[in-house]
Design an enzyme around this catalytic site. Structure first.
Site, PDB file in Angstrom:
ATOM      1  N   CYS A   1       3.804  -2.862 -19.385  1.00 31.42           N
ATOM      2  CA  CYS A   1       3.942  -1.569 -18.749  1.00 31.42           C
ATOM      3  C   CYS A   1       5.060  -2.341 -17.007  1.00 31.42           C
ATOM      4  O   CYS A   1       5.715  -3.587 -17.402  1.00 31.42           O
ATOM      5  CB  CYS A   1       2.804  -2.168 -17.703  1.00 31.42           C
TER       6      CYS A   1
ATOM      7  N   HIS B   1       0.972  -0.831   0.200  1.00 27.99           N
ATOM      8  CA  HIS B   1      -0.255  -0.192  -0.087  1.00 27.99           C
ATOM      9  C   HIS B   1       0.815   1.365   0.022  1.00 27.99           C
ATOM     10  O   HIS B   1       0.782   2.525  -0.489  1.00 27.99           O
ATOM     11  CB  HIS B   1      -0.630   0.582   0.909  1.00 27.99           C
TER      12      HIS B   1
ATOM     13  N   GLU C   1       3.141 -12.690 -17.654  1.00 26.55           N
ATOM     14  CA  GLU C   1       4.764 -12.147 -17.282  1.00 26.55           C
ATOM     15  C   GLU C   1       4.061 -13.186 -16.885  1.00 26.55           C
ATOM     16  O   GLU C   1       4.973 -13.392 -15.449  1.00 26.55           O
ATOM     17  CB  GLU C   1       2.934 -11.336 -16.099  1.00 26.55           C
TER      18      GLU C   1
ATOM     19  N   ASP D   1       7.220  -8.829 -12.813  1.00 28.80           N
ATOM     20  CA  ASP D   1       6.812 -10.578 -12.902  1.00 28.80           C
ATOM     21  C   ASP D   1       7.332 -11.523 -13.929  1.00 28.80           C
ATOM     22  O   ASP D   1       8.172 -12.600 -13.607  1.00 28.80           O
ATOM     23  CB  ASP D   1       5.037 -10.897 -12.845  1.00 28.80           C
TER      24      ASP D   1
END
Length: 759
Positions: free
Chosen positions: A675, A363, A604, A628
C-alpha cells in the site's frame, strides 16, 4: 550585527513591493557595513544578464540600464561561481569591467555575494569602498546572510507578480514555481482565494479598497463590537479587580476613540486602502513607536495596541468571511488548511488546494484525496498572504505550484485538466472488469480508506477489497479516545460496506506527523520516535479496546484482516499477537462467536526487510508500507519539501528491498501486498506486479488508471522490464527508461500526464 539584520528583515518584509524592498536593503546594508556603495543586480532569465536594479552610492540613472552577461565583469563571476568574491583592488582583476555611467571608478575594494534560492542564482549583492582594503570575515558573513534573506524576498516578488520590466523588452518574469509536497494527485488551473489565519495582523496584505464607504462602515462596526466586548469584560471582572486595575479597560476604550486609533485607521482607508490593511499599517506604526521608548511602562503599551489590533481584525475577518464570493475555479490557499475551511466552500467551486504548512498525511490531504481535489502541502516559501486573486496552477503529482503562469503554460495545463476529465470518464467502463494482464495474470486491486467518503469512491471504481483502513482517522476526528462501542459502530460500517470483500484494518498508527490533540506526543525526531505499535504496546488498554471492537464488528461478516504497523522486531510481534489472542478470548467469553481473523505485519522499517522470513512464519500475510519504507531507506523526511527531490520510490535501494520482501514472503508460503503512493502510480504498479506482489492497495482515484495499464501489458513483458531496471544504479535513469519503455508500447495514456510538460 544580528540585531541589525533582524531590523532590516522586518523593514524589508513590510515593504509594499520589490523596488521598495531593494531600496531598503541597499540603504541599510550600506549603513550597517559603513561602506560607500551597496548595489543589487538581478538575473533576467530571458536575456541571462545581471541587471542593476538598486543602488545607494552609484549613479541612480544607471539603474535598469547597466547589465552584464554571466561571463562578464565581477558580478558575472560571482553569479557563475556561486560564491562570494572579496577584492582589495577590483580594477586589477582580469574580469573587472568598467561602466562609465555608474561612476564606480572611484571605488577600489569590492565584496560580492550571490543571491541563491533553491539552487537557482537570482542575482548578486555588492558593497564597494574607496580605500583599498579586504573586507573582514564578519563583514563577508553579514553580506552572505543578507543575500540569503534577499533570495526569499525576490522569490516572493516573482510569485506575486511584482517583478515587472526587468528585461529590456519590459516583459519581466512571467511566472514562478514553488515546490511543496504532493498531497492529492491531479492538476488544477484557477484563481487563488487566500484564507488568512484568524487575527494575525502580520500577514495582512495591502489591497486597494473597491468601495470606500463599505470599508469605513465595516471598520465602524468592528470598532463598536470591540468597544462592547471591552465594556462587557470590564463589567464581568468588576468584583475581582481594584478600581485602578479596572481603569486599564478605560485606557483601551480611549485608544479606540475617534481621536486616536479609530480616527487614524479611517484616515488611511480614505486614501484607498482596505480596512484590514489600514488597521495593520496604523497598529504597526504605533507598536514601533512604543517599542522604541525608553520608559518600560510605555514600552509595555505596545502589547496593548497589538491586542486591540487583533480584536478589531477578528471582527473585520468575520464580516468579510460572511460576504466572501468564491469563483468557479477556486484554489484555496492558506498557511495551514483545515477540514473546516473546505466545508465553507459552496459545492462545485473548489478545484485545488495549497497549504504552506502540513504534509501528505494531514487531515486535509486525506480528505482531498477522498474528494479527488489536486493538493500541494508544505510550500514553505510561498508568500501566500499576498496572493489573493492571482492565477495559479496546482500540480498535485509533483507537489508544484505555478504563480502568474504565462498564457502558454496555463493553456497546456488546462488541456491536461480536460484530458484527465475525459480519461476518468473513459475508465469508468472498466469498473466491472477484473485486473487481468494480456497473458491471463490476475492481480487484485484494493483501496486505502479512512473516511466514509472513501467508501463510495472505492465502490464506484471497482475496488476488490480494502488493503489499508486507517483506523487513526476516527481517532483524529475525535476530542477524546473513542469508546469500544463507538469504535465498533465505525468498524462495522466499514466492514459491511465492503462485505464480502476483505477489509484490512491497521491498528492505531499515531506518532510521526499524525497526532491526537488529546494525546500529544512531543519529540524532537518524531519519525524515529514513539509511533505505531510502539505506542499501543505501551498502552495495552488502548490496543485491547480497539482489537475487541474490530472483532465484535466482524461478527457474521468475517471479512476482517488485522494489520500491525511499525513492527521492527520479533519481540514486538510476539507481544502484539499475545494481546490479539487475549482480546479474541475475551470477546468469545462474552458470547460473540467470531473466528480468529488473519493477522499481518507492515514491512515499513529496514529492520523488517531483513527479518521478512522470520516475521512471515508468525503471521498470515505481509503488507509493505511503501511511503515509510522509502523514507527510512533513503533517510529522507517525505513531508519536507526541501528534500522532496531525494524522496524516490524508484531508487535502486527501494526496488531491491521490495524484491527481497516478496521473495522471502513467498519462500514461507505467505501472500504479500503493498500500500502507499507507489502502488497507485500506474508505471510503478507494472514493476510491483513483475516482482510478484499478490495485491496492490491505493487511493481510489488512481485505481482505474492502474487497472487500465495492467490490462494492456503481459506479465512476461513486465518481468523483462523489471530485469532491465534492476541493473540500473541511477534513479533518474530508471524513471526515464521506464517511461520510455511504456510509451514505446503505446501505454503513455495514463502515465503521469505532467511528465511530458516537464521533459
Amino acid at each position: 550585527m544580528l540585531n541589525t539584520l533582524r531590523k532590516i528583515v522586518q523593514e524589508v518584509n513590510s515593504a509594499k513591493d520589490l523596488k521598495t524592498a531593494l531600496g531598503i536593503i541597499v540603504r541599510r546594508v550600506k549603513e550597517a557595513m559603513g561602506s560607500q556603495v551597496c548595489s543589487v543586480y538581478l538575473l533576467d532569465p530571458e536575456t541571462n544578464r545581471f541587471v542593476l536594479m538598486a543602488t545607494d552610492g552609484l549613479n541612480k540613472r544607471s539603474i535598469g540600464k547597466v547589465s552584464m552577461a554571466s561571463n562578464e565583469g565581477l558580478v558575472g563571476l560571482v553569479g557563475t561561481r556561486e560564491e562570494p568574491l572579496n577584492l582589495e583592488n577590483a580594477a586589477a582583476h582580469p574580469r573587472y569591467r568598467y561602466f562609465a555611467e555608474t561612476g564606480e571608478e572611484r571605488y577600489a575594494s569590492f565584496l560580492g555575494a550571490p543571491i541563491i534560492h533553491h539552487r537557482r542564482v537570482m542575482g548578486v549583492l555588492v558593497v564597494q569602498q574607496k580605500e583599498r582594503r579586504e573586507f573582514d570575515e564578519g563583514e563577508e558573513a553579514f553580506l552572505v546572510t543578507m543575500s540569503a534573506q534577499l533570495a526569499g524576498v525576490i522569490a516572493h516578488a516573482e510569485a506575486t507578480g511584482s517583478i515587472r520590466g526587468l528585461g529590456r523588452q519590459g516583459k519581466g518574469i512571467q511566472e514562478a514555481r514553488f515546490v511543496g509536497v504532493p498531497a492529492a494527485p491531479g492538476v488544477a488551473v484557477g484563481k487563488a482565494v487566500v484564507v488568512l489565519p484568524p487575527a494575525d495582523l502580520d500577514v495582512v496584505p495591502d489591497k486597494p479598497a473597491e468601495d470606500l464607504k463599505a470599508e469605513l462602515e465595516l471598520f465602524g462596526n468592528a470598532l463598536e463590537a470591540v468597544r462592547a466586548d471591552i465594556r462587557a469584560l470590564s463589567a464581568k471582572l468588576a468584583t475581582q479587580l481594584r478600581p485602578e486595575e479596572r481603569a486599564l479597560f478605560d485606557v483601551y476604550l480611549m485608544m479606540l476613540d475617534d481621536a486616536s486609533l479609530g480616527c487614524e485607521v479611517q484616515r488611511v482607508i480614505r486614501t484607498g486602502q482596505w480596512a484590514q490593511g489600514a488597521l495593520r499599517q496604523v497598529v504597526n506604526e504605533h507598536v514601533k513607536r512604543f517599542e522604541l521608548m525608553d520608559d518600560a511602562y510605555l514600552r509595555e503599551r505596545a502589547s496593548d495596541v497589538k491586542d486591540l489590533g487583533r480584536r478589531l481584525l477578528a471582527y473585520l475577518q468575520q464580516a468579510r468571511q460572511q460576504a466572501m464570493v468564491y469563483a468557479d475555479n477556486t484554489i484555496l490557499v492558506s498557511e495551514e488548511l483545515s477540514p473546516a475551511m473546505l466545508g465553507e466552500l459552496p459545492e462545485g467551486k473548489l478545484v485545488g488546494l495549497v497549504s504552506v504548512q502540513g504534509s501528505g498525511n494531514s487531515h486535509v490531504a486525506i480528505l482531498a484525496r477522498a474528494m479527488g481535489i489536486p493538493t500541494v502541502m508544505g510550500v514553505v516559501d510561498l508568500p501566500y498572504s499576498k496572493m489573493d486573486g492571482i492565477d495559479l496552477i496546482v500540480d498535485g503529482y509533483h507537489g508544484e505550484v505555478y504563480t502568474n503562469p504565462s498564457d502558454m503554460l496555463r493553456q497546456q495545463f488546462a488541456d491536461l485538466v480536460e484530458e484527465e476529465r475525459q480519461l476518468t470518464q473513459g475508465l469508468d467502463a472498466l469498473r466491472e472488469l477484473p485486473c487481468e494482464t494480456l497473458d491471463g495474470h490476475r492481480l487484485p486491486l484494493w483501496v486505502n480508506t479512512g473516511l466514509l467518503a472513501d467508501v463510495a469512491r472505492a465502490q464506484e471504481r471497482g475496488a476488490e477489497g480494502v488493503g489499508l483502513y486507517r483506523t487513526e482517522v476516527p481517532f483524529m476526528n475525535n476530542e477524546r479516545f473513542p469508546s469500544e462501542k463507538e469504535q465498533l459502530a465505525i468498524y462495522r460500517d466499514q466492514l459491511s460496506a465492503f462485505y464480502p470483500l476483505p477489509v484490512t484494518m491497521r491498528t492505531l498508527d499515531i506518532g510521526g506527523d499524525k497526532s491526537l490533540s488529546y494525546f500529544p506526543i512531543k519529540e524532537s525526531n518524531p519519525f524515529l520516535g514513539w509511533r505505531g505499535i510502539r505506542v499501543t504496546l505501551d498502552h495495552p488498554e488502548i490496543f485491547l479496546v480497539q482489537v475487541r471492537a474490530m472483532l465484535k464488528a466482524s461478527e457474521g461478516l468475517n471479512n476482517l484482516r488485522v494489520l500491525l504497523p511499525m513492527i521492527s522486531s520479533i519481540h514486538e510481534l510476539d507481544e502484539a499477537l499475545h494481546l490479539i489472542h487475549r482480546a479474541w478470548g475475551e470477546v468469545r467469553d462474552e458470547g460473540t462467536d467470531v473466528p480468529m481473523p488473519p493477522v499481518g505485519v507492515m514491512v515499513e522499517i529496514p529492520a523488517a526487510v531483513y527479518q521478512t522470513r522470520e516475521l512471515a512464519r508468525l503471521v498470515d500475510f505481509l503488507s509493505v508500507g511503501s511511503n515509510d519504507l522509502t523514507q527510512y531507506l533513503l533517510a529522507v523526511d517525505r513531508n519536507n519539501p526541501r528534500v522532496a527531490d531525494l524522496y524516490d520510490y524508484l531508487h535502486p535501494a527501494v526496488l531491491q528491498a521490495l524484491n527481497k520482501v516478496v521473495q522471502d514472503a513467498h519462500a514461507e508460503g505467505k501472500p504479500v501486498s503493498i500500500c502507499g503512493e507507489m502502488a497507485g502510480d500506474p508505471s510503478a504498479a507494472v514493476l510491483l506486479m513483475a516482482m510478484g506482489f499478490d495485491s496492490l492497495s491505493m487511493n481510489a482515484t488512481n485505481l482505474p488508471k492502474v487497472k487500465w495499464l495492467l490490462r494492456q501489458i503481459t506479465l512476461s513483458k513486465a518481468r523483462e522490464l523489471l530485469d532491465r531496471l534492476m541493473a540500473i544504479d541511477n534513479p533518474q535513469v530508471i524513471h526515464s527508461t521506464l517511461q520510455l519503455a511504456l510509451r514505446n508500447l503505446g501505454l503513455g495514456r495514463v502515465i503521469n500526464p505532467v511528465a511530458s510538460l516537464q521533459s
